[in-house]
Design an enzyme around this catalytic site. Structure first.
Site, PDB file in Angstrom:
ATOM      1  N   TYR A 232     -42.593  62.039  20.433  1.00 41.69           N
ATOM      2  CA  TYR A 232     -41.582  63.017  20.000  1.00 41.69           C
ATOM      3  C   TYR A 232     -40.291  62.307  19.584  1.00 41.69           C
ATOM      4  O   TYR A 232     -39.735  62.589  18.511  1.00 41.69           O
ATOM      5  CB  TYR A 232     -41.312  63.993  21.142  1.00 41.69           C
ATOM      6  CG  TYR A 232     -40.288  65.060  20.843  1.00 41.69           C
ATOM      7  CD1 TYR A 232     -40.637  66.212  20.144  1.00 41.69           C
ATOM      8  CD2 TYR A 232     -38.971  64.922  21.272  1.00 41.69           C
ATOM      9  CE1 TYR A 232     -39.692  67.199  19.871  1.00 41.69           C
ATOM     10  CE2 TYR A 232     -38.027  65.899  21.005  1.00 41.69           C
ATOM     11  CZ  TYR A 232     -38.382  67.038  20.309  1.00 41.69           C
ATOM     12  OH  TYR A 232     -37.444  68.005  20.046  1.00 41.69           O
ATOM     13  N   LYS A 236     -38.309  62.075  15.916  1.00 38.44           N
ATOM     14  CA  LYS A 236     -36.931  62.545  15.754  1.00 38.44           C
ATOM     15  C   LYS A 236     -36.018  61.417  15.273  1.00 38.44           C
ATOM     16  O   LYS A 236     -35.086  61.659  14.496  1.00 38.44           O
ATOM     17  CB  LYS A 236     -36.414  63.122  17.073  1.00 38.44           C
ATOM     18  CG  LYS A 236     -37.136  64.387  17.509  1.00 38.44           C
ATOM     19  CD  LYS A 236     -37.030  65.499  16.476  1.00 38.44           C
ATOM     20  CE  LYS A 236     -37.706  66.774  16.938  1.00 38.44           C
ATOM     21  NZ  LYS A 236     -37.598  67.876  15.941  1.00 38.44           N
TER      22      LYS A 236
END
Length: 361
Positions: A232, A236
């Site tokens: 994740y 990002k």
């Protein structure tokens, strides 16, 4: 006898962000600061009195900071574009829930034309958000489905002018526990989807004189990294770099591109890098400190996004307060960085997360 689980103390609403907001609107506001020397003069305080001199200097300093901030914003992001809601069409990825749903509700209630792209169908309540809100089944991690959805949106609502790239998923597992399928899906939804939607909707924006707006919803974790979030946070971090590159390319187009790209200078870009949001995406996660790192309500973040889009400006939105300064952590000695991470509880925050709950949003 311990309080019931639903009972909370009033002190939970007292956070460093609340204190900073109060100071920003009182002692650090030019109008309030200017009242201090005026009040002293009303009491016949001499101009040469140290209290009056200090109060005047403070008022000038506060006013100068606000002026310089405004100048810095104009130099960094240029003039605002004119946002005319009769001509604007909003596309929101992952708009069936969480932050995307809140944004769709706000613009839907205004009667704006909103297209929600999501694999999850909007329920009856969601479909009543406004006459101009429509749901389109689309896996934004699939470039072909994005192109197909683009054609349907243009046919139903018109040419999209505002793109909110919000869709995201969370696996919440240690790196060695991630399967190849989970890793691939993470990058398709959290990173590659932005490339697919920008490639689909940006060309029309740079051809219109009034340009458009692209909002990239990243995360402060893209600057920090965190245990059990390797996939994740990597995605990002990629979004933050992609946003910077997109801004650079638009500036280059605005100064050296042919006349058919007349709207490049008016394509505004907004980077959203919040801390923990109160959405189902991070269900079960507990913030290490309610005071220093409060959970951001999706309504509050949506308000900031809507305000910046309505102003027709580019910019960066980071909430809560620590998210605006977290980049400075990287200039500290590595040993001190480790101590701060340990004290913050950042790498233990995912212990309460239940894999499988972080669905696409």
């Amino acid at each position: 006898m311990p309080p019931a689980p639903y009972e909370t103390s009033w002190t939970q609403h007292l956070t460093i962000d609340t204190i900073a907001l109060v100071l920003h609107r009182t002692l650090f506001h030019p109008f309030i600061a200017s009242l201090i020397p005026l009040s002293l003069r009303a009491q016949a305080t001499p101009y040469s009195h140290p209290a009056f001199i200090l109060a005047s200097a403070y008022a000038c300093l506060v006013a100068a900071c606000h002026v310089l901030a405004a100048v810095n914003r104009r130099v960094a992001y240029g003039r605002p574009r004119c946002v005319d809601w009769e001509d604007e069409v909003v596309v929101i990825t992952g708009g069936a829930g969480g932050l995307g749903r809140t944004l769709a509700q706000v613009w839907g209630m205004r009667g704006a034309s909103v297209a929600v792209l999501d694999v999850r169908e909007m329920d009856g309540e969601g479909m009543e958000m406004g006459m101009g809100v429509r749901w389109y089944a689309c896996d934004v991690g699939d470039a072909g489905q994005v192109e197909e959805a683009k054609g349907r949106v243009e046919k139903d609502l018109g040419t999209p002018t505002i793109l909110i790239n919000n869709a995201g998923i969370v696996n919440g597992k240690p790196m060695l526990a991630l399967s190849p399928t989970e890793i691939e899906r993470n990058f398709r939804i959290n990173l590659l989807s932005h490339f697919h939607t920008i490639r689909a909707f940006l060309p029309a924006m740079i051809r219109r004189k009034n340009g458009g707006t692209i909002v990239t919803v990243a995360s402060i974790l893209g600057r920090l990294g965190a245990a059990n979030l390797a996939d994740y946070t990597a995605a990002k971090a990629g979004l933050i770099a992609m946003h910077a590159s997109l801004r650079a390319e638009l500036e280059h187009l605005a100064t050296s591109a042919p006349i058919e790209y007349i709207g490049a200078a008016n394509v505004k870009t907004v980077l959203v890098a919040p801390g923990q949001l109160s959405t189902p995406l991070f269900a079960g996660v507990r913030t290490p400190s309610r005071f220093l790192g409060p959970v951001v309500e999706s309504v509050e973040l949506a308000r900031e996004i809507v305000e910046l889009v309505d102003e027709g400006m580019s910019g960066e939105i980071s909430m809560p307060l620590y998210a605006r300064w977290v980049q400075w952590l990287g200039v500290l000695p590595v040993g001190l960085q480790r101590v701060i991470r340990g004290l913050s509880g950042l790498d233990g925050a995912m212990r309460g997360f239940k894999p499988g709950e972080g669905k696409q949003s």
